[in-house]
Design a protein around this motif. Structure first.
Motif, mmCIF file in Angstrom:
data_model
loop_
_atom_site.group_PDB
_atom_site.id
_atom_site.type_symbol
_atom_site.label_atom_id
_atom_site.label_comp_id
_atom_site.label_asym_id
_atom_site.label_seq_id
_atom_site.Cartn_x
_atom_site.Cartn_y
_atom_site.Cartn_z
ATOM 1 N N ALA A 40 0.811 -1.217 0.000
ATOM 2 C CA ALA A 40 0.000 0.000 0.000
ATOM 3 C C ALA A 40 0.847 1.270 0.000
ATOM 4 N N GLU A 41 2.149 1.126 0.181
ATOM 5 C CA GLU A 41 3.037 2.279 0.196
ATOM 6 C C GLU A 41 3.500 2.617 -1.228
ATOM 7 N N ALA A 42 3.973 3.832 -1.379
ATOM 8 C CA ALA A 42 4.537 4.241 -2.665
ATOM 9 C C ALA A 42 5.929 3.629 -2.782
ATOM 10 N N LEU A 43 6.051 2.594 -3.586
ATOM 11 C CA LEU A 43 7.328 1.910 -3.785
ATOM 12 C C LEU A 43 7.805 2.187 -5.198
ATOM 13 N N ASP A 44 9.057 2.546 -5.337
ATOM 14 C CA ASP A 44 9.593 2.777 -6.673
ATOM 15 C C ASP A 44 10.757 1.820 -6.942
ATOM 16 N N VAL A 45 11.101 1.701 -8.196
ATOM 17 C CA VAL A 45 12.147 0.766 -8.615
ATOM 18 C C VAL A 45 13.487 1.058 -7.944
ATOM 19 N N PRO A 46 13.942 2.312 -7.869
ATOM 20 C CA PRO A 46 15.229 2.545 -7.198
ATOM 21 C C PRO A 46 15.253 2.056 -5.744
ATOM 22 N N ALA A 47 14.165 2.271 -5.011
ATOM 23 C CA ALA A 47 14.112 1.806 -3.620
ATOM 24 C C ALA A 47 14.133 0.284 -3.553
ATOM 25 N N LEU A 48 13.395 -0.365 -4.437
ATOM 26 C CA LEU A 48 13.374 -1.829 -4.460
ATOM 27 C C LEU A 48 14.726 -2.389 -4.894
ATOM 28 N N ALA A 49 15.374 -1.720 -5.836
ATOM 29 C CA ALA A 49 16.699 -2.160 -6.285
ATOM 30 C C ALA A 49 17.712 -2.059 -5.145
ATOM 31 N N ARG A 50 17.587 -1.014 -4.333
ATOM 32 C CA ARG A 50 18.485 -0.898 -3.172
ATOM 33 C C ARG A 50 18.277 -2.048 -2.201
ATOM 34 N N ILE A 51 17.033 -2.455 -2.001
ATOM 35 C CA ILE A 51 16.742 -3.592 -1.118
ATOM 36 C C ILE A 51 17.401 -4.858 -1.656
ATOM 37 N N ALA A 52 17.400 -5.013 -2.990
ATOM 38 C CA ALA A 52 17.990 -6.194 -3.628
ATOM 39 C C ALA A 52 19.494 -6.046 -3.856
ATOM 40 N N HIS A 53 20.038 -4.854 -3.568
ATOM 41 C CA HIS A 53 21.470 -4.582 -3.725
ATOM 42 C C HIS A 53 21.944 -4.699 -5.174
ATOM 43 N N VAL A 54 21.128 -4.157 -6.105
ATOM 44 C CA VAL A 54 21.498 -4.142 -7.528
ATOM 45 C C VAL A 54 21.081 -2.790 -8.112
ATOM 46 N N SER A 55 21.506 -2.534 -9.342
ATOM 47 C CA SER A 55 21.096 -1.305 -10.017
ATOM 48 C C SER A 55 19.625 -1.411 -10.432
ATOM 49 N N PRO A 56 18.945 -0.281 -10.615
ATOM 50 C CA PRO A 56 17.539 -0.334 -11.042
ATOM 51 C C PRO A 56 17.321 -1.105 -12.346
ATOM 52 N N ALA A 57 18.172 -0.901 -13.345
ATOM 53 C CA ALA A 57 17.995 -1.609 -14.624
ATOM 54 C C ALA A 57 18.180 -3.113 -14.442
ATOM 55 N N HIS A 58 19.194 -3.492 -13.688
ATOM 56 C CA HIS A 58 19.430 -4.915 -13.443
ATOM 57 C C HIS A 58 18.275 -5.499 -12.626
ATOM 58 N N PHE A 59 17.758 -4.737 -11.695
ATOM 59 C CA PHE A 59 16.639 -5.199 -10.868
ATOM 60 C C PHE A 59 15.428 -5.531 -11.733
ATOM 61 N N ILE A 60 15.061 -4.624 -12.633
ATOM 62 C CA ILE A 60 13.893 -4.862 -13.490
ATOM 63 C C ILE A 60 14.087 -6.114 -14.340
ATOM 64 N N ARG A 61 15.259 -6.236 -14.995
ATOM 65 C CA ARG A 61 15.529 -7.404 -15.848
ATOM 66 C C ARG A 61 15.504 -8.701 -15.043
ATOM 67 N N THR A 62 16.176 -8.703 -13.913
ATOM 68 C CA THR A 62 16.287 -9.923 -13.116
ATOM 69 C C THR A 62 14.952 -10.294 -12.473
ATOM 70 N N PHE A 63 14.227 -9.295 -11.993
ATOM 71 C CA PHE A 63 12.914 -9.562 -11.389
ATOM 72 C C PHE A 63 11.990 -10.211 -12.412
ATOM 73 N N ARG A 64 11.966 -9.649 -13.608
ATOM 74 C CA ARG A 64 11.099 -10.197 -14.664
ATOM 75 C C ARG A 64 11.520 -11.628 -15.031
ATOM 76 N N ALA A 65 12.812 -11.855 -15.136
ATOM 77 C CA ALA A 65 13.293 -13.198 -15.480
ATOM 78 C C ALA A 65 12.984 -14.187 -14.357
ATOM 79 N N THR A 66 13.048 -13.738 -13.129
ATOM 80 C CA THR A 66 12.828 -14.618 -11.976
ATOM 81 C C THR A 66 11.353 -14.895 -11.731
ATOM 82 N N PHE A 67 10.523 -13.865 -11.787
ATOM 83 C CA PHE A 67 9.118 -14.000 -11.389
ATOM 84 C C PHE A 67 8.124 -13.935 -12.537
ATOM 85 N N GLY A 68 8.591 -13.687 -13.754
ATOM 86 C CA GLY A 68 7.709 -13.738 -14.913
ATOM 87 C C GLY A 68 6.895 -12.487 -15.175
ATOM 88 N N GLU A 69 7.136 -11.432 -14.427
ATOM 89 C CA GLU A 69 6.449 -10.170 -14.657
ATOM 90 C C GLU A 69 7.306 -9.040 -14.103
#
Length: 130
Positions: free
Chosen positions: A13-42
């Motif tokens: 329910a919070e405003a979550l953005d890709v840079p914040a989520l990428a920091r949680i995953a310890h990767v760059s935002p672009a790498h986060f989007i690519r890897t998340f999609r490859a891992t979870f299918g969306e």
């Protein structure tokens, strides 16, 4: 990736953005989007939208709160975006969904959410959903 997905599950329910989520995953935002999609299918954006819609589905059948109130409670900031996204994922409007499903006060929320969880399979694959 799991830490970021868990954060989205907990804080949907919070405003979550890709840079914040990428920091949680310890990767760059672009790498986060690519890897998340490859891992979870969306994409992360679509995953978060689906989680919000799942919670809205549970609230629609377990409360008398207005659709607008539910929209805001699950993290959408626009009723139009919420309604469009809900229809894309569930196949019907929030109002129609509420009318087609009896109130489930006696069923624990986590069971209702699991039972009514929309499938991400069969959604317009190949279409950009962001």
């Amino acid at each position: 990736m799991l830490r970021a997905r868990d954060a989205m599950d907990r804080r949907f329910a919070e405003a979550l953005d890709v840079p914040a989520l990428a920091r949680i995953a310890h990767v760059s935002p672009a790498h986060f989007i690519r890897t998340f999609r490859a891992t979870f299918g969306e994409t992360p954006h679509r995953y978060l939208q689906r989680r919000r819609v799942e919670r809205a589905m549970a609230l629609l059948v377990s409360t008398d709160r207005s659709v607008t109130d539910i929209c805001m409670a699950v993290g959408f900031t626009s009723l139009g975006t919420f309604s469009r996204t809900f229809r894309e994922i569930v196949g019907e409007s929030p109002k129609a969904y509420r009318g087609a499903h009896p109130r489930v006060d006696h069923v624990p929320t986590h069971f209702a959410m699991a039972w009514t969880r929309p499938s991400s399979f069969g959604e317009g694959r190949g279409r950009r959903s962001e």
